[in-house]
Design an enzyme around this catalytic site. Structure first.
Site, PDB file in Angstrom:
ATOM      1  N   ARG A 171       0.838  -1.192   0.000  1.00 23.44           N
ATOM      2  CA  ARG A 171       0.000   0.000   0.000  1.00 23.44           C
ATOM      3  C   ARG A 171       0.876   1.245   0.000  1.00 23.44           C
ATOM      4  NH1 ARG A 171      -2.068   1.070   4.296  1.00 23.44           N
ATOM      5  NH2 ARG A 171      -0.965  -0.500   5.511  1.00 23.44           N
ATOM      6  N   LYS A 209      -8.098  -2.733   1.330  1.00 22.51           N
ATOM      7  CA  LYS A 209      -8.024  -1.833   2.472  1.00 22.51           C
ATOM      8  C   LYS A 209      -8.828  -0.546   2.240  1.00 22.51           C
ATOM      9  CE  LYS A 209      -5.650  -3.797   5.898  1.00 22.51           C
ATOM     10  NZ  LYS A 209      -5.144  -5.110   5.634  1.00 22.51           N
ATOM     11  N   HIS A 246      -9.478  -4.457  13.121  1.00 23.11           N
ATOM     12  CA  HIS A 246      -8.428  -5.039  12.284  1.00 23.11           C
ATOM     13  C   HIS A 246      -7.961  -6.310  12.994  1.00 23.11           C
ATOM     14  CE1 HIS A 246      -4.197  -4.683  10.314  1.00 23.11           C
ATOM     15  NE2 HIS A 246      -5.019  -5.332   9.534  1.00 23.11           N
ATOM     16  N   SER A 276       0.520  -5.504  10.767  1.00 21.31           N
ATOM     17  CA  SER A 276       1.001  -6.356   9.686  1.00 21.31           C
ATOM     18  C   SER A 276       2.176  -7.229  10.145  1.00 21.31           C
ATOM     19  CB  SER A 276       1.436  -5.480   8.512  1.00 21.31           C
ATOM     20  OG  SER A 276       1.771  -6.298   7.426  1.00 21.31           O
ATOM     21  N   LYS A 295      -1.849 -12.539  12.416  1.00 20.62           N
ATOM     22  CA  LYS A 295      -3.319 -12.674  12.348  1.00 20.62           C
ATOM     23  C   LYS A 295      -3.723 -13.817  11.410  1.00 20.62           C
ATOM     24  CE  LYS A 295      -4.091  -8.451  10.901  1.00 20.62           C
ATOM     25  NZ  LYS A 295      -2.691  -8.006  10.920  1.00 20.62           N
ATOM     26  N   THR A 296      -3.187 -13.777  10.194  1.00 15.71           N
ATOM     27  CA  THR A 296      -3.572 -14.781   9.205  1.00 15.71           C
ATOM     28  C   THR A 296      -3.037 -16.156   9.589  1.00 15.71           C
ATOM     29  OG1 THR A 296      -3.654 -13.106   7.483  1.00 15.71           O
ATOM     30  CG2 THR A 296      -3.426 -15.380   6.747  1.00 15.71           C
ATOM     31  N   ASP A 355      -8.774 -10.955   8.617  1.00 16.48           N
ATOM     32  CA  ASP A 355      -8.236  -9.587   8.711  1.00 16.48           C
ATOM     33  C   ASP A 355      -9.187  -8.488   9.183  1.00 16.48           C
ATOM     34  OD1 ASP A 355      -5.736  -8.139   8.237  1.00 16.48           O
ATOM     35  OD2 ASP A 355      -6.800  -7.094   6.656  1.00 16.48           O
ATOM     36  N   ARG A 383       2.364 -12.270  -1.606  1.00 13.39           N
ATOM     37  CA  ARG A 383       1.046 -12.589  -1.041  1.00 13.39           C
ATOM     38  C   ARG A 383       0.287 -13.589  -1.892  1.00 13.39           C
ATOM     39  NH1 ARG A 383      -0.991  -9.888   3.865  1.00 13.39           N
ATOM     40  NH2 ARG A 383       0.429  -8.138   4.161  1.00 13.39           N
TER      41      ARG A 383
HETATM   42  P1  ATP Z   1      -1.157  -8.553   7.561  1.00  4.62           P
HETATM   43  O1  ATP Z   1      -2.009  -7.600   8.365  1.00  4.62           O
HETATM   44  O2  ATP Z   1      -0.116  -7.849   6.774  1.00  4.62           O
HETATM   45  O3  ATP Z   1      -1.985  -9.499   6.745  1.00  4.62           O
HETATM   46  P2  ATP Z   1      -0.756 -10.670   9.557  1.00  4.62           P
HETATM   47  O4  ATP Z   1      -0.937 -10.192  10.952  1.00  4.62           O
HETATM   48  O5  ATP Z   1      -1.872 -11.438   8.963  1.00  4.62           O
HETATM   49  O6  ATP Z   1      -0.305  -9.435   8.624  1.00  4.62           O
HETATM   50  P3  ATP Z   1       0.781 -12.997   8.973  1.00  4.62           P
HETATM   51  O7  ATP Z   1       0.478 -13.016   7.518  1.00  4.62           O
HETATM   52  O8  ATP Z   1       0.098 -14.017   9.818  1.00  4.62           O
HETATM   53  O9  ATP Z   1       0.549 -11.548   9.563  1.00  4.62           O
HETATM   54  O10 ATP Z   1       2.353 -13.079   9.114  1.00  4.62           O
HETATM   55  C1  ATP Z   1       3.077 -13.627  10.173  1.00  4.62           C
HETATM   56  C2  ATP Z   1       4.392 -14.112   9.579  1.00  4.62           C
HETATM   57  O11 ATP Z   1       5.315 -14.422  10.597  1.00  4.62           O
HETATM   58  C3  ATP Z   1       4.192 -15.370   8.760  1.00  4.62           C
HETATM   59  O12 ATP Z   1       5.043 -15.290   7.645  1.00  4.62           O
HETATM   60  C4  ATP Z   1       4.641 -16.474   9.737  1.00  4.62           C
HETATM   61  O13 ATP Z   1       5.124 -17.597   9.062  1.00  4.62           O
HETATM   62  C5  ATP Z   1       5.753 -15.771  10.478  1.00  4.62           C
HETATM   63  N1  ATP Z   1       6.012 -16.276  11.853  1.00  4.62           N
HETATM   64  C6  ATP Z   1       7.198 -16.731  12.296  1.00  4.62           C
HETATM   65  N2  ATP Z   1       7.120 -17.077  13.582  1.00  4.62           N
HETATM   66  C7  ATP Z   1       5.861 -16.845  13.989  1.00  4.62           C
HETATM   67  C8  ATP Z   1       5.183 -17.015  15.234  1.00  4.62           C
HETATM   68  N3  ATP Z   1       5.786 -17.488  16.317  1.00  4.62           N
HETATM   69  N4  ATP Z   1       3.878 -16.663  15.278  1.00  4.62           N
HETATM   70  C9  ATP Z   1       3.260 -16.157  14.190  1.00  4.62           C
HETATM   71  N5  ATP Z   1       3.847 -15.979  13.003  1.00  4.62           N
HETATM   72  C10 ATP Z   1       5.149 -16.329  12.888  1.00  4.62           C
HETATM   73 MN    MN Z   2      -3.067 -11.109   7.285  1.00  3.49          MN
END
Ligand code: ATP
Ligand code: MN
Length: 538
Positions: A64, A206, A226, A244, A248-249, A263, A328
């Site tokens: 973004r 978004k 969020h 980010s 979360k995902t 999300d 992504r």
């Molecule tokens: P966005 O808002 O950008 O979508 P998000 O909160 O959904 O971000 P994720 O896509 O879940 O974030 O990214 C977390 C990243 O961190 C993943 O690539 C995951 O493999 C990595 N990771 C490594 N260790 C951990 C952990 N202990 N817990 C969670 N994620 C981890």
């Molecule tokens: Mn996510």
């Protein structure tokens, strides 16, 4: 020969004309995913991966562009939007200029793709959206990420909001009132989001999130969040807030729980519901072993963005971040084996605040008091590891109110107040999870293992931490369980994991200082209970 998709369902031409578009035979309305993949391949803007997903490149922008996102300042928004670095005002006349430019530009294109879809899984809050796209893959993204109306719903579909996307149109900042050649412009009065100059699909996603973060709390009394959300077999809902990259995902895709959404959610008086119909997962470093659900969602219909293949193959190299670290994949929610349908759950029992603390200071799991929960929610902390330049290992702290400041048009206090009331009314448990570093900061320690984080969350969700012994963290005041099944006990207290205790204490005080400094701007508006939850700096 052009493989035109014949609209099986007629759609209201009036609306097109109203927004300045010509209704020509080159318009693809409501194409199927297969058709959109075909169209993308035909115009040479994508290839199939070995797993059959569509791989595209989003062009100049692979993330973004918050500095180029504008909200039209008019009689509706002037006194309601919290104008700040994320909510940048633009005059209405520029909206009209840019809209004219986009429609003239799109009217000259040989083809156009139009899709009717909606946001908000709870029918009481459904928001009908018409997406008009220059690119077939942006249209497929909308199919994947928003909710998909059935034939019957399409018959009398009235688009309430329009999103118009023209990635290859470069704006002239002088005449368009923008910062540079790209912009996303939101008009609440004209119920339109204009996106020009950027092909990053997340702008569409978004953009809709931004308007819902205005409309739901402001007009419907619904808290927008969020966060990701999932549900246990007993129907217990959990919500995961975080900026980010905090998880979360990843953490909501739990094979033992039903995924509600990854999300964006709303919290009403009687439920929570997903805004979207799909997931948008990060691919960097993905492995089948650690994230099987996401890995198996990379299949026909999914779009992968900005990835590189292993040489002479169509096999994704998940380690390759040479185009961007923000690689992504988008896919419909039901690509996850245990998606909840419709994406609605009960009032949450547990809230998790995810943070990826690259300083390695915060405990991997801790329980928060209601005051601490509000303090942490308003703070919205995470830390990223700085760039990839050689020798730079200093983490970069981010404080983003309500874990989502870039998407919140209203003052953060409005969301925080709503959450505070709901937490109190429903007596929810609030946990802070550090998915970041342990054993030292980035460069010294390492990121905590995903299996441990999952075990901690599972223990909390199963009520196994309700009656265990806890230690109060000396600086942050949060309560750290001393035992968690499946996690080595010595990992639970971060100070323990650092070889150099003096260094830990210094870093912890430093981080506490950052929290306090960031919170100054909220101090006058919050209760004594929340202020008392500030970390100790001396
Ligand atoms: P966005 O808002 O950008 O979508 P998000 O909160 O959904 O971000 P994720 O896509 O879940 O974030 O990214 C977390 C990243 O961190 C993943 O690539 C995951 O493999 C990595 N990771 C490594 N260790 C951990 C952990 N202990 N817990 C969670 N994620 C981890
Ligand atoms: Mn996510």
């Amino acid at each position: 020969m052009l493989a035109m998709s014949v609209p099986t369902i007629s759609f209201s031409v009036e609306n097109l004309v109203k927004i300045g578009l010509k209704n020509t035979e080159s318009i693809h309305y409501q194409s199927t995913p297969d058709e959109l993949v075909e169209d993308t391949l035909r115009i040479g803007e994508g290839v199939l991966t070995d797993a059959g997903a569509l791989a595209i490149k989003t062009g100049e922008f692979t993330g973004r562009s918050p500095k180029d996102k504008f909200i039209v300042k008019d009689e509706t928004t002037e006194n309601t939007v919290h104008w700040n670095e994320f909510n940048i005002p633009i005059e209405e006349r520029y909206f009209h200029i840019v809209q004219k430019k986009i429609t003239e530009y799109l009217n000259q294109k040989p083809e156009l793709w139009i899709r009717d879809c909606y946001a908000c899984a709870d029918p009481r809050y459904r928001l009908n959206i018409r997406v008009v796209t220059e690119k077939p893959w942006t249209n497929l993204f909308a199919y994947n990420m928003f909710l998909r109306p059935n034939e019957e719903e399409l018959e009398d579909f009235k688009p309430e909001w329009h999103v118009i996307s023209a990635p290859d149109l470069k704006l002239d900042p002088e005449t368009c009132g923008t910062r540079q050649h790209n912009a996303a412009i939101v008009s609440f009065k004209h119920k339109t989001i204009l996106i020009a100059g950027s092909g990053y699909t997340g702008e569409t996603k978004k953009g809709i999130f931004t308007i819902l973060n205005y409309l739901l709390p402001h007009e419907k009394g619904v808290l927008s969040m969020h966060c990701s959300a999932n549900m246990g077999s007993a129907g217990d809902t959990a919500v995961f807030f975080g900026l980010s990259g905090t998880g979360k995902t990843t953490l909501s895709a739990d094979p033992n729980r039903k995924l509600i959404g990854d999300d964006e959610h709303g919290w009403t008086k009687d439920n929570i519901f997903n805004f979207e119909g799909g997931c948008y997962a990060k691919l960097i470093g993905l492995t089948e072993e650690k994230e099987p659900e996401i890995f198996s969602a990379i299949r026909p219909g999914a779009i992968v963005e900005n990835v590189q293949f292993f040489k002479s193959t169509n096999k994704i190299n998940f380690e390759d971040g040479s185009i961007t670290e923000n690689t992504r994949v988008s896919y419909p929610l039901d690509f996850i084996s245990n998606a909840q349908e419709p994406s609605i759950g009960g009032i949450p029992k547990n809230l998790f605040f995810l943070t990826s603390d690259a300083f390695g200071v915060l405990p991997p799991i801790s329980k928060l008091t209601p005051g601490q929960a509000m303090y942490q929610f308003i703070s919205g902390y995470t830390a990223k590891v700085a760039g990839t330049e050689v020798g730079i290992t200093e983490p970069k702290p981010t404080f983003s109110a309500c874990f989502g400041a870039p998407f919140l048009p209203l003052h953060p206090g409005q969301y925080a107040e709503m959450l505070g009331k709901k937490m109190q009314e429903h007596k929810v448990n609030v946990w802070m999870i550090n998915t970041g570093w342990t054993g030292g900061p980035y460069g010294v320690g390492n990121r905590i293992k995903l299996t441990y984080t999952r075990a901690m969350i599972t223990a909390a969700l199963e009520g196994k931490l309700d009656n265990v012994e806890t230690i109060k963290d000396a600086i942050f005041g949060v309560f750290i369980p001393t035992q968690v099944v499946g996690v080595p006990a010595e990992l639970l207290s971060p100070r323990n994991t650092w070889a150099d205790k003096v260094a830990y204490d210094e870093k912890a005080k430093y981080l506490a200082g950052l929290f306090v400094e960031n919170f100054e701007k909220y101090a006058s508006g919050v209760s004594a209970e929340i202020m008392a939850a500030a970390p100790v700096t001396s």
